[in-house]
Scaffold this motif. Sequence first.
Motif, PDB file in Angstrom:
ATOM      1  N   GLY A   1      14.295  15.282  54.356  1.00 28.91           N
ATOM      2  CA  GLY A   1      14.932  14.016  53.993  1.00 28.91           C
ATOM      3  C   GLY A   1      15.198  13.928  52.512  1.00 28.91           C
ATOM      4  O   GLY A   1      14.759  14.771  51.712  1.00 28.91           O
ATOM      5  N   ASN A   2      15.939  12.857  52.138  1.00 29.08           N
ATOM      6  CA  ASN A   2      16.290  12.630  50.736  1.00 29.08           C
ATOM      7  C   ASN A   2      15.104  12.055  49.977  1.00 29.08           C
ATOM      8  O   ASN A   2      14.378  11.192  50.488  1.00 29.08           O
ATOM      9  CB  ASN A   2      17.474  11.676  50.632  1.00 29.08           C
ATOM     10  N   VAL A   3      14.905  12.514  48.757  1.00 32.64           N
ATOM     11  CA  VAL A   3      13.803  12.043  47.916  1.00 32.64           C
ATOM     12  C   VAL A   3      14.367  11.732  46.538  1.00 32.64           C
ATOM     13  O   VAL A   3      15.011  12.580  45.914  1.00 32.64           O
ATOM     14  CB  VAL A   3      12.678  13.090  47.789  1.00 32.64           C
ATOM     15  N   THR A   4      14.128  10.495  46.045  1.00 38.24           N
ATOM     16  CA  THR A   4      14.527  10.129  44.686  1.00 38.24           C
ATOM     17  C   THR A   4      13.287   9.919  43.841  1.00 38.24           C
ATOM     18  O   THR A   4      12.182   9.686  44.354  1.00 38.24           O
ATOM     19  CB  THR A   4      15.385   8.856  44.667  1.00 38.24           C
ATOM     20  N   GLY A   5      13.457   9.989  42.533  1.00 39.18           N
ATOM     21  CA  GLY A   5      12.340   9.805  41.625  1.00 39.18           C
ATOM     22  C   GLY A   5      12.820   9.750  40.196  1.00 39.18           C
ATOM     23  O   GLY A   5      14.032   9.739  39.920  1.00 39.18           O
TER      24      GLY A   5
ATOM     25  N   ALA B   1      16.707  10.417  35.893  1.00 41.95           N
ATOM     26  CA  ALA B   1      16.751  10.145  37.336  1.00 41.95           C
ATOM     27  C   ALA B   1      16.729  11.448  38.113  1.00 41.95           C
ATOM     28  O   ALA B   1      17.368  12.432  37.728  1.00 41.95           O
ATOM     29  CB  ALA B   1      17.999   9.343  37.675  1.00 41.95           C
ATOM     30  N   LEU B   2      16.009  11.479  39.228  1.00 42.15           N
ATOM     31  CA  LEU B   2      15.851  12.686  40.042  1.00 42.15           C
ATOM     32  C   LEU B   2      16.304  12.425  41.479  1.00 42.15           C
ATOM     33  O   LEU B   2      16.095  11.326  42.017  1.00 42.15           O
ATOM     34  CB  LEU B   2      14.388  13.137  40.065  1.00 42.15           C
ATOM     35  N   SER B   3      16.943  13.458  42.086  1.00 38.84           N
ATOM     36  CA  SER B   3      17.303  13.358  43.505  1.00 38.84           C
ATOM     37  C   SER B   3      17.257  14.745  44.124  1.00 38.84           C
ATOM     38  O   SER B   3      17.521  15.752  43.460  1.00 38.84           O
ATOM     39  CB  SER B   3      18.699  12.754  43.682  1.00 38.84           C
ATOM     40  N   GLY B   4      16.924  14.801  45.402  1.00 41.24           N
ATOM     41  CA  GLY B   4      16.867  16.064  46.123  1.00 41.24           C
ATOM     42  C   GLY B   4      16.664  15.807  47.597  1.00 41.24           C
ATOM     43  O   GLY B   4      16.358  14.689  48.017  1.00 41.24           O
ATOM     44  N   THR B   5      16.852  16.867  48.379  1.00 45.76           N
ATOM     45  CA  THR B   5      16.716  16.738  49.828  1.00 45.76           C
ATOM     46  C   THR B   5      15.771  17.810  50.345  1.00 45.76           C
ATOM     47  O   THR B   5      15.976  19.008  50.064  1.00 45.76           O
ATOM     48  CB  THR B   5      18.082  16.874  50.523  1.00 45.76           C
ATOM     49  N   GLY B   6      14.770  17.418  51.062  1.00 48.12           N
ATOM     50  CA  GLY B   6      13.902  18.369  51.740  1.00 48.12           C
ATOM     51  C   GLY B   6      14.594  18.859  53.000  1.00 48.12           C
ATOM     52  O   GLY B   6      15.044  18.061  53.827  1.00 48.12           O
ATOM     53  N   ALA B   7      14.772  20.181  53.102  1.00 47.48           N
ATOM     54  CA  ALA B   7      15.526  20.758  54.215  1.00 47.48           C
ATOM     55  C   ALA B   7      14.608  21.548  55.120  1.00 47.48           C
ATOM     56  O   ALA B   7      13.793  22.359  54.658  1.00 47.48           O
ATOM     57  CB  ALA B   7      16.639  21.661  53.695  1.00 47.48           C
ATOM     58  N   ALA B   8      14.781  21.322  56.436  1.00 47.54           N
ATOM     59  CA  ALA B   8      14.028  22.119  57.395  1.00 47.54           C
ATOM     60  C   ALA B   8      14.504  23.562  57.331  1.00 47.54           C
ATOM     61  O   ALA B   8      15.686  23.846  57.102  1.00 47.54           O
ATOM     62  CB  ALA B   8      14.235  21.556  58.802  1.00 47.54           C
ATOM     63  N   VAL B   9      13.612  24.508  57.495  1.00 49.33           N
ATOM     64  CA  VAL B   9      13.936  25.932  57.380  1.00 49.33           C
ATOM     65  C   VAL B   9      14.809  26.364  58.560  1.00 49.33           C
ATOM     66  O   VAL B   9      14.503  26.047  59.720  1.00 49.33           O
ATOM     67  CB  VAL B   9      12.653  26.775  57.323  1.00 49.33           C
ATOM     68  N   THR B  10      15.936  27.065  58.246  1.00 50.67           N
ATOM     69  CA  THR B  10      16.810  27.638  59.272  1.00 50.67           C
ATOM     70  C   THR B  10      16.886  29.141  59.084  1.00 50.67           C
ATOM     71  O   THR B  10      16.743  29.660  57.979  1.00 50.67           O
ATOM     72  CB  THR B  10      18.234  27.040  59.210  1.00 50.67           C
ATOM     73  N   SER B  11      17.133  29.830  60.179  1.00 56.20           N
ATOM     74  CA  SER B  11      17.190  31.290  60.158  1.00 56.20           C
ATOM     75  C   SER B  11      18.337  31.723  61.054  1.00 56.20           C
ATOM     76  O   SER B  11      18.308  31.469  62.269  1.00 56.20           O
ATOM     77  CB  SER B  11      15.847  31.855  60.664  1.00 56.20           C
ATOM     78  N   GLN B  12      19.385  32.404  60.456  1.00 56.44           N
ATOM     79  CA  GLN B  12      20.593  32.736  61.198  1.00 56.44           C
ATOM     80  C   GLN B  12      21.147  34.078  60.709  1.00 56.44           C
ATOM     81  O   GLN B  12      21.284  34.294  59.502  1.00 56.44           O
ATOM     82  CB  GLN B  12      21.648  31.640  60.976  1.00 56.44           C
ATOM     83  N   LEU B  13      21.466  34.965  61.646  1.00 57.12           N
ATOM     84  CA  LEU B  13      22.100  36.251  61.316  1.00 57.12           C
ATOM     85  C   LEU B  13      23.417  36.333  62.069  1.00 57.12           C
ATOM     86  O   LEU B  13      23.440  36.300  63.307  1.00 57.12           O
ATOM     87  CB  LEU B  13      21.191  37.426  61.701  1.00 57.12           C
ATOM     88  N   THR B  14      24.543  36.443  61.309  1.00 56.24           N
ATOM     89  CA  THR B  14      25.874  36.499  61.914  1.00 56.24           C
ATOM     90  C   THR B  14      26.506  37.859  61.666  1.00 56.24           C
ATOM     91  O   THR B  14      26.173  38.553  60.691  1.00 56.24           O
ATOM     92  CB  THR B  14      26.783  35.400  61.358  1.00 56.24           C
ATOM     93  N   ALA B  15      27.449  38.219  62.561  1.00 51.42           N
ATOM     94  CA  ALA B  15      28.157  39.507  62.449  1.00 51.42           C
ATOM     95  C   ALA B  15      29.653  39.247  62.334  1.00 51.42           C
ATOM     96  O   ALA B  15      30.213  38.413  63.048  1.00 51.42           O
ATOM     97  CB  ALA B  15      27.869  40.379  63.664  1.00 51.42           C
ATOM     98  N   THR B  16      30.307  40.002  61.416  1.00 49.25           N
ATOM     99  CA  THR B  16      31.760  39.912  61.245  1.00 49.25           C
ATOM    100  C   THR B  16      32.338  41.320  61.190  1.00 49.25           C
ATOM    101  O   THR B  16      31.932  42.108  60.321  1.00 49.25           O
ATOM    102  CB  THR B  16      32.119  39.168  59.949  1.00 49.25           C
TER     103      THR B  16
END
Length: 921
Positions: free
Chosen positions: A350-354, A370-385
């Motif tokens: 989620g978004n976090v301000t401070g 002023a501070l802002s940031g977003t905590g992101a859930a970890v994702t794992s993806q491997l694509t082929a082209t």
Amino acid sequence: MLLSTLGKLMTEKKRGFTYSLVDQIRLHSRVLAVVLLFLTGILLCLTLSGCAAYTTVNTQSTGSKTLSSTPASIDFGNVSVGSNATQSVTLTNSGTAMVTVSQAKISGSAFAVTQGTPLSSIPAGQSASLQIRFAPSSAGNLTGSLTVTSNASNSPTTVALSGTGAAVTSQLSATPSSLSFGSVNVGASSFLGLALKNSGNSNVTISGVTTTGSGYGASGVAANTTLTPGQTATLNVTFAPTAAGNVAGSVSVTSDAGNSPATIALSGTGAAVTSQLSATPSSLSFGSVNLGGGSSLGVTLTNNGNSNVTISSVSTSGTGYSTSGVSANATLTPGQTATLNVTFAPTAAGNVTGTVSVSSNASNSPTTIALSGTGAAVTSQLTATPTSLSFGSVNEGASSSLGVTLTNSGNSDVTISDVSTSGAGYSASGVSANATLTPGQTATLNVTFAPTAAGSVAGSVAATSNAGNSPTTISLSGSGLAQSASGAPSCGKSGDSSNHVPTDWNTFVPPGKGQSYVDPTFGCTVTRITDVSSEVWSGSFYLPITHGYATVSPFNANDTYLMLADGWNRHFVTDLKGNMVVASGNMPGMNDTWVLWDATNVSVFYYTNGNSLMKGTISASAVAASTVHQFSEYAAINFMDETDVSQDGAHVVIVGGDTSGSSPENVFDYDFVTNTKGPVYTTSCRGPVGGPNNACLHKLIQTPDNNVIVQFASDGSGPEQGNRLWTGSSPLLVLQDATNHLDGGMDLSGNAVFIESGNGTYTPGLSNPCPSGWGLDVRQIYNPASAVCLLDNPPSWHVGYRGNAQQPWVGLSFFDVRSSGPEWFDNSANYAAPSSSTWLLYEDEIMAVRIDANNNANSVYRLARGYSRSNEDFNATPKAAISRDGKYLAFDSNMAYAHSGCPANFQTATNCIDVYVIKIK
């Protein structure tokens, strides 16, 4: 004489003679007379000027007498009135006899002799010195002379005298004449220095130094300080404001100088003390940061005031934010900076301000960020082209490779644990187990299809990993082809004479260097050998790379190496994937020439250097050079354009001459196996042989029976125009009056032939055997009237053929020469999109055509498009060259830059070509 007589008389008396009174009187009278006579001589001498000179016995009465002065003139320069200066003059007798000075006279009231004898006798080789004084009594330029009269042959000897009486001056100057202290904090001080200089010619005594203006003071020069002419002293002036505002003042230096007092203007501003702390940037955005991870950004704290700022504390608000780098009690001087590091380590999505708050003694405390940031859930993806690969048709026993790009498109590391394939003949390489890709990182997976049997084969590649979408799967398809018993190409379209207008002309982009693709229209696999956007850098731009020309095979004897050249004709060797074998820096020194492969030895090539035929032998990445033969009868030799080693592998055509073009050119066939030089044709035209063509000769082509087709630089019916045949006897035989692209070999019956487009337009009396009268034909070299059609009515072409009954395939490539059409860069004003009305039959195609095709579509194999914008540059024409065994074709193309044109960092705006290879058998 008088003294001698007197001495004699006195001597006689001393000897003891006895004199009578009368005799004594007589004797005394004689002595008295002698004494009186001597005194009279002395008196006479004293009344005459220069007595010493006249009384000196001249012991050098004969010989040369020359008197010179050093210096010949004297300039005393500036001498103050009332003072004096002295310089010396040396009189030198440079003769061989005594010089007697009779007079030394000075003119000019300011000049006088102060030392030295004005009158003397100067022996030969000796000198006498005089001191001359200049004592001006008034200002101005004064002149005079010293005149020495003597018995020298050059008498009188004159010395010019000059000097300037300088009026006495008294001057005290100050540098600079004013001082500006700028802004100085109230309670502080600043000092500046100025130089006081005595710029007059008499001493200056300073009696006092005073200042005006609040806060100004002076030091460094005391009362009664005396400065000699030219001397300086430093006066230090201090500004110590006691209140805010502008302050004007002066320093006054009193002295006995004529310009006293010397005054220096002063200015400065008392500045009120300020205290300010700023932060840059004033806010920080950390974007998305994985949970469990962290990201740091920096803030610059700056003291923008004019007094010290002391930071008392740094605090943060907002979950996951922290700081480092600036501690409590840190002090910043005016203008000083410090870096504050802020870290965001989210503990939940989620978004976090401070904020960050920096407390200090600054007037604007606290300073906040002023501070802002977003905590992101970890994702794992491997694509082929791409997600699928089509290998087209591949011969049994052969192989073809295509590449897949694997990309970590998640936000955490992906570790590949396994790569597996399914389907007969498929394999993968390039990505090993336990390979880790960071977010955004890519890796190339090479997939190979090596069919073991004829027929279609489907399969897949699976990359297993810790990614959420594991396994990543790529579908595979290809067809195994049984090798043709007739030796026909195993790919491409045959029996097809329809016009295939491309549908991907504006979108097709080739893969990277070393990668392959299947031609979408004709089905052959094409491998990209070079990438000129990154390979040969000149220091200022990238150079194009070419395989050479259609009539010169770039393939070695077993098709494992390619001979390539950059835009400066520097040769190098690669394998058939573009990997460097011998870099240009490891190639031997050579002429501006062609480099030709040996017909049987896979590691040997030939080149020219000076007047020698040379052989290079490849060993690993180096080349051993050796001389095959030196042609001492010529200043230089060379291989001309279109020359290749003969079909039997033992001969090559050479031109001999010089590099200036002042000599005729000499054309001959050379057998380097038996070291035999064939008959020489000597041209009547002239040209330099330092390069592969000139204004006399354009090309030389070896016939299959080792005679020479000579292409002169100009067209016409003359004996040295067009294409002519040298068989060892004159006159030259006529092949073409108007030249076009051609190459030679043998037909299936073993006759020497050349492939060209011939008719009455090119050579009077000849006809074209193709239906349109403008086709490519196969014409008998020794009976040009006899010809059969090869392919009717093609576009502009290049042809490569070194074949016979065992290898009967001709390499053809086609290009456009219209001023408006599809073969311009997409962004060119001359570009016209391909359509049924703008696209020519066979345009931009690479073909293999059987020598006895006679316009039969079943013997014509359409292999691939060149995708080249040939109208942009001659070098962009494909110029397809076939290997000696007929298994490969190499061609040039600018397809990688077709849509946007050559990049700005290329050698030219039109020449950005790469090399591509088609395996056809």
